[in-house]
Design a protein around this motif. Structure first.
Motif, mmCIF file in Angstrom:
data_model
loop_
_atom_site.group_PDB
_atom_site.id
_atom_site.type_symbol
_atom_site.label_atom_id
_atom_site.label_comp_id
_atom_site.label_asym_id
_atom_site.label_seq_id
_atom_site.Cartn_x
_atom_site.Cartn_y
_atom_site.Cartn_z
ATOM 1 N N GLU A 117 -26.504 5.948 34.253
ATOM 2 C CA GLU A 117 -28.690 5.439 33.922
ATOM 3 C C GLU A 117 -28.895 4.349 34.870
ATOM 4 O OE1 GLU A 117 -29.466 4.907 30.221
ATOM 5 O OE2 GLU A 117 -28.848 6.245 29.254
ATOM 6 N N SER A 158 -37.330 7.061 43.430
ATOM 7 C CA SER A 158 -36.766 7.980 43.936
ATOM 8 C C SER A 158 -36.408 7.457 45.052
ATOM 9 C CB SER A 158 -37.765 9.138 44.030
ATOM 10 O OG SER A 158 -37.584 10.321 44.515
ATOM 11 N N ALA A 171 -36.616 13.670 46.267
ATOM 12 C CA ALA A 171 -35.444 15.047 46.483
ATOM 13 C C ALA A 171 -35.316 15.696 47.303
ATOM 14 C CB ALA A 171 -36.730 15.748 45.058
ATOM 15 N N PRO A 172 -33.908 16.277 46.771
ATOM 16 C CA PRO A 172 -32.859 16.143 46.254
ATOM 17 C C PRO A 172 -32.615 14.472 46.121
ATOM 18 C CG PRO A 172 -32.006 17.830 47.561
ATOM 19 C CD PRO A 172 -33.741 17.385 48.377
ATOM 20 N N LYS A 230 -23.320 15.392 38.531
ATOM 21 C CA LYS A 230 -24.319 16.254 38.177
ATOM 22 C C LYS A 230 -25.624 15.580 38.062
ATOM 23 C CE LYS A 230 -22.213 20.022 35.892
ATOM 24 N NZ LYS A 230 -22.230 20.973 34.757
ATOM 25 N N THR A 231 -26.706 15.419 38.840
ATOM 26 C CA THR A 231 -27.573 14.381 38.315
ATOM 27 C C THR A 231 -28.559 15.086 38.034
ATOM 28 O OG1 THR A 231 -28.168 14.938 41.236
ATOM 29 C CG2 THR A 231 -27.113 13.065 40.228
ATOM 30 N N ARG A 232 -29.731 13.938 37.581
ATOM 31 C CA ARG A 232 -31.363 14.554 37.270
ATOM 32 C C ARG A 232 -32.099 13.513 37.506
ATOM 33 N NH1 ARG A 232 -32.590 13.933 32.149
ATOM 34 N NH2 ARG A 232 -30.330 13.079 30.223
ATOM 35 N N ARG A 233 -33.197 13.482 37.294
ATOM 36 C CA ARG A 233 -34.075 12.273 37.385
ATOM 37 C C ARG A 233 -35.572 11.833 36.381
ATOM 38 N NH1 ARG A 233 -36.382 7.846 39.951
ATOM 39 N NH2 ARG A 233 -34.517 7.691 41.222
ATOM 40 N N SER A 234 -35.251 11.793 35.370
ATOM 41 C CA SER A 234 -37.060 11.393 34.026
ATOM 42 C C SER A 234 -37.205 10.011 34.892
ATOM 43 C CB SER A 234 -36.416 11.504 33.461
ATOM 44 O OG SER A 234 -36.756 11.513 32.015
ATOM 45 N N LEU A 256 -32.360 7.350 37.387
ATOM 46 C CA LEU A 256 -31.515 8.564 38.253
ATOM 47 C C LEU A 256 -30.600 8.339 36.592
ATOM 48 C CD1 LEU A 256 -31.426 10.532 40.411
ATOM 49 C CD2 LEU A 256 -29.531 8.670 41.125
#
Length: 274
Positions: free
Chosen positions: A199, A204, A207-208, A226-230, A234
Motif C-alpha cells: 500500500e 498519481s 495512469a496506467p 498487479k496494481t490498482r489505485r484508490s 496505490l
C-alpha cells in the motif's frame, strides 16, 4: 506458470548466447544491431567523474532495464579491466513499459544514455575505463549482444556534457520528490515462496501505473505486480520464489519499488509492516 516463463526466457537467452554466430554480435565499431560507446564527461569538484555509457540501437529494436520483466534479458556490465577505477555507479533513466506477446518487458528503444558516477582510486589522475557489456536486444526476435567499450576520462575536464546532464534529469523521482508519504507491506508465506502486498500513499504518477518490485536477492524471481489505485493510495500485489526452490528471507528495508506512470516514475526504498 510465470516461473516457467522466467526459466524458459532464461534458457532461450542462454541458447541464443551459445548459438548466435560471432558475425551477429556487435561492438563499438561494427555498425550492427547495437553499438555502445563511452561519453567521457567531466570531473566534478568532489573528485567524482561523471561519464556515461551510450547504447544505440537500429530502428525498431529495444534493450532492457536493470529489472527487465519476464520477457526481458537483464543487462550485465563488467569494468574489470579498467585502470584507476575504485567504483562505478549507474543512474538508470526512466524506462518504457513494453507489451511483448502478452508479457511485460521494461527497457529502452533507439538510444539510451546511462550516466556513470566514477570514483577514481587516485584523485587528480585520469581513469582508463574498459567495459564489457552483455545485453539482450529484441525486435521480432531476441539476440544477445556482447559489446566492448573503452575511453580515457581526463582529470582536467570540468565542462558538463549536456547529453549526460539530460539523462541524469530523466531518472525517476525519489519518494520525497514525488510526495510519497508511506509504503506499507504485508509479507506472507506461500507453498512455493512468499506473497507481497503493498500500500503506497502517493500522488498519481499518471495512469496506467506499473509497479516493479526488486528484492536485492540473487536467484529470487518476482512475478509481475498487479496494481490498482484508490484515491491517494496505490495497491500492488505480487509473489516471489527462488528459482532453485531454496528458502529465502525478504528484508523489508532492502525492498525497492519503482512506480512507472504516464507522467513520471518514482523510486521508493524500504517498506514498513502493514
Amino acid at each position: 506458470m510465470q516461473l516457467k516463463k522466467y526459466v524458459l526466457s532464461s534458457l532461450v537467452a542462454l541458447g541464443l548466447a551459445l548459438t548466435v554466430p560471432l558475425s551477429a554480435r556487435a561492438d563499438a565499431t561494427s555498425g550492427a544491431i547495437a553499438e555502445a560507446d563511452i561519453l567521457p564527461g567531466w570531473r566534478a569538484p568532489d573528485g567524482t567523474h561523471i561519464a556515461a555509457l551510450r547504447i544505440r540501437l537500429q530502428d525498431g529494436w529495444k534493450t532492457y532495464w536493470r529489472a527487465p520483466g519476464d520477457a526481458g534479458i537483464p543487462p550485465r556490465l563488467d569494468w574489470g579491466y579498467s585502470g584507476n577505477l575504485a567504483g562505478a555507479r549507474i543512474t538508470w533513466p526512466t524506462p518504457v513499459v513494453f507489451d511483448q506477446n502478452g508479457m511485460r518487458s521494461i527497457g529502452y528503444k533507439n538510444e539510451v544514455i546511462l550516466p556513470l558516477a566514477i570514483t577514481p582510486k587516485r584523485d587528480g589522475r585520469a581513469v582508463k575505463l574498459r567495459g564489457a557489456l552483455d545485453i539482450g536486444v529484441c525486435k521480432d526476435i531476441c539476440v544477445p549482444q556482447h559489446l566492448k567499450v573503452r575511453a580515457t576520462l581526463p582529470a582536467d575536464v570540468t565542462t558538463r556534457d549536456a547529453r549526460i546532464a539530460a539523462a541524469l534529469a530523466e531518472r525517476p523521482f525519489s519518494a520525497g520528490e514525488a510526495g510519497v508519504q508511506t509504503m506499507r507491506c504485508r509479507i506472507a508465506p506461500t507453498p512455493k515462496g512468499l506473497s507481497l502486498a503493498l500500500e503506497i500513499d502517493m500522488p498519481s504518477s499518471g495512469a496506467p501505473e506499473v509497479a516493479v518490485v526488486e528484492t536485492g536477492l540473487s536467484g529470487v524471481w518476482v512475478a509481475e505486480a498487479k496494481t490498482r489505485r484508490s484515491g491517494g493510495t496505490l495497491f500492488a500485489e505480487t509473489r516471489m520464489q527462488h528459482v532453485a526452490g531454496e528458502p529465502f528471507m525478504l528484508d523489508r528495508s532492502a525492498l525497492r519499488v519503482t512506480v512507472i506512470g504516464r507522467k513520471h516514475a518514482v523510486d521508493i526504498r524500504g517498506c514498513s509492516a502493514r
